[in-house]
Design a protein around this motif. Sequence first.
Motif, short mmCIF file in Angstrom:
data_model
loop_
_atom_site.label_atom_id
_atom_site.label_comp_id
_atom_site.label_asym_id
_atom_site.label_seq_id
_atom_site.Cartn_x
_atom_site.Cartn_y
_atom_site.Cartn_z
N THR A 198 24.28 124.64 -23.14
CA THR A 198 23.45 123.45 -23.05
C THR A 198 22.86 123.33 -21.65
O THR A 198 23.41 123.85 -20.68
CB THR A 198 24.28 122.19 -23.36
OG1 THR A 198 25.38 122.11 -22.45
CG2 THR A 198 24.83 122.24 -24.78
N GLN A 199 21.74 122.60 -21.55
CA GLN A 199 21.08 122.47 -20.24
C GLN A 199 21.97 121.74 -19.24
O GLN A 199 22.16 122.21 -18.11
CB GLN A 199 19.74 121.72 -20.42
CG GLN A 199 18.74 122.41 -21.33
CD GLN A 199 18.09 123.61 -20.68
OE1 GLN A 199 18.71 124.32 -19.88
NE2 GLN A 199 16.84 123.87 -21.02
N GLY A 201 25.14 121.36 -19.51
CA GLY A 201 26.34 122.17 -19.35
C GLY A 201 26.17 123.26 -18.32
O GLY A 201 27.13 123.61 -17.61
N ASP A 240 30.36 122.59 -22.82
CA ASP A 240 29.33 122.37 -23.85
C ASP A 240 29.78 121.32 -24.86
O ASP A 240 28.98 120.47 -25.30
CB ASP A 240 29.01 123.68 -24.56
CG ASP A 240 28.07 124.57 -23.77
OD1 ASP A 240 27.26 124.02 -22.99
OD2 ASP A 240 28.13 125.80 -23.94
N ASP A 241 31.05 121.37 -25.25
CA ASP A 241 31.55 120.40 -26.22
C ASP A 241 31.47 118.98 -25.66
O ASP A 241 31.08 118.05 -26.38
CB ASP A 241 33.00 120.76 -26.58
CG ASP A 241 33.57 119.84 -27.65
OD1 ASP A 241 33.06 119.87 -28.79
OD2 ASP A 241 34.52 119.09 -27.35
N VAL A 243 29.40 117.89 -23.35
CA VAL A 243 27.98 117.51 -23.26
C VAL A 243 27.45 117.10 -24.64
O VAL A 243 26.76 116.09 -24.78
CB VAL A 243 27.15 118.67 -22.69
CG1 VAL A 243 25.66 118.40 -22.84
CG2 VAL A 243 27.50 118.90 -21.23
N ILE A 244 27.78 117.87 -25.66
CA ILE A 244 27.29 117.58 -27.01
C ILE A 244 27.88 116.27 -27.53
O ILE A 244 27.19 115.45 -28.14
CB ILE A 244 27.63 118.74 -27.97
CG1 ILE A 244 26.81 119.98 -27.57
CG2 ILE A 244 27.34 118.36 -29.41
CD1 ILE A 244 27.22 121.25 -28.29
N ARG A 245 29.18 116.06 -27.28
CA ARG A 245 29.81 114.81 -27.72
C ARG A 245 29.19 113.60 -27.00
O ARG A 245 28.98 112.54 -27.61
CB ARG A 245 31.32 114.86 -27.45
CG ARG A 245 32.08 115.77 -28.41
CD ARG A 245 33.56 115.82 -28.05
NE ARG A 245 34.29 116.71 -28.92
CZ ARG A 245 34.84 116.37 -30.07
NH1 ARG A 245 34.74 115.09 -30.49
NH2 ARG A 245 35.49 117.23 -30.81
N ARG A 247 26.16 113.42 -25.79
CA ARG A 247 24.81 113.25 -26.33
C ARG A 247 24.86 112.59 -27.70
O ARG A 247 24.08 111.68 -27.99
CB ARG A 247 24.13 114.61 -26.40
CG ARG A 247 22.67 114.55 -26.78
CD ARG A 247 22.12 115.96 -26.86
NE ARG A 247 22.28 116.65 -25.58
CZ ARG A 247 22.19 117.98 -25.44
NH1 ARG A 247 21.99 118.73 -26.51
NH2 ARG A 247 22.32 118.52 -24.25
N THR A 248 25.79 113.03 -28.55
CA THR A 248 25.93 112.44 -29.88
C THR A 248 26.36 110.98 -29.80
O THR A 248 25.87 110.13 -30.55
CB THR A 248 26.96 113.23 -30.70
OG1 THR A 248 26.57 114.61 -30.77
CG2 THR A 248 27.07 112.68 -32.11
N ARG A 251 23.38 108.81 -28.93
CA ARG A 251 22.48 108.63 -30.07
C ARG A 251 23.07 107.66 -31.08
O ARG A 251 22.36 106.83 -31.67
CB ARG A 251 22.22 109.98 -30.73
CG ARG A 251 21.34 110.90 -29.90
CD ARG A 251 21.18 112.26 -30.55
NE ARG A 251 20.33 113.13 -29.75
CZ ARG A 251 20.13 114.43 -30.01
NH1 ARG A 251 20.74 114.98 -31.06
NH2 ARG A 251 19.35 115.15 -29.24
#
Length: 255
Positions: A198-199, A201, A240-241, A243-245, A247-248, A251
């Motif tokens: 991820t960016q 990340g 990455d995990d 960052v994704i969490r 971001r989620t 949202r």
Amino acid sequence: MIAIRQPWQVTFAVTLALLPPVLTMLDRNGNAALRVLVTALVVSLIWELIFTRARRQPPSWHGIATALIVSVMAPTDLPLWHLALALSFGIVIGEQVFGGRGFGFLNAAAVSLAFLIFAFPGTVLPEPGPDLGYATLPGLALLLALGLVFWRVLVALAIGLIAGFAVVNGTAPEPETFLAALFAATFLVADPVASAATQAGRWLYGIVAGLLAAFFSATGLASAVVFAALLAGLVAPLIDDIVIRARTGRRSARG
């Protein structure tokens, strides 16, 4: 940015980028470096062919790049069986058991070099000089243009290195330090397989790697960057995990 899709194209580009550092190493150390290079190439290609034949897949030939990276950073007076064992461990355990290049999360060369240091305690990686850093610049420009190295990782690595040196030594690293670390930073830390995907990340991953390199700098710059690349690669999926969490979660909150 030029599109690179086939594994052999990636290998060709990375190998091309490695040629100036390899030639610099050969010019500096002569026949001693040549024996290391030839051994590394033979061992890497043997494992590449064994696994591709077992999987009935065409070879990616990435073992060439791994061999070149290790041969540049390994001591030239190293017993060749030490080199063969370390490379075998790095290629098999660090890469091939996951399915080959692109399927794992570690840099095979970093695993090989770390194994070399841990398995044979008398092994000391030679300190890179500014000449190796200058030789890395053309290849770095090529890899950046092809999207095979991420500039965010390198900038974040420099930030982490500066912050780490400030904590550990109370001073900023010398400009020569960045130049000397450029080869390992480009081919070990900034490897897209080992770094975060991820960016955001990539920023975090690079900073973590820079901090680790600074904290390990007492062991020598070359060893410090190897350990930093290996440990940062281990936590890259976690970064990455997170960052994704995050971001989620943002949202979901907006929804």
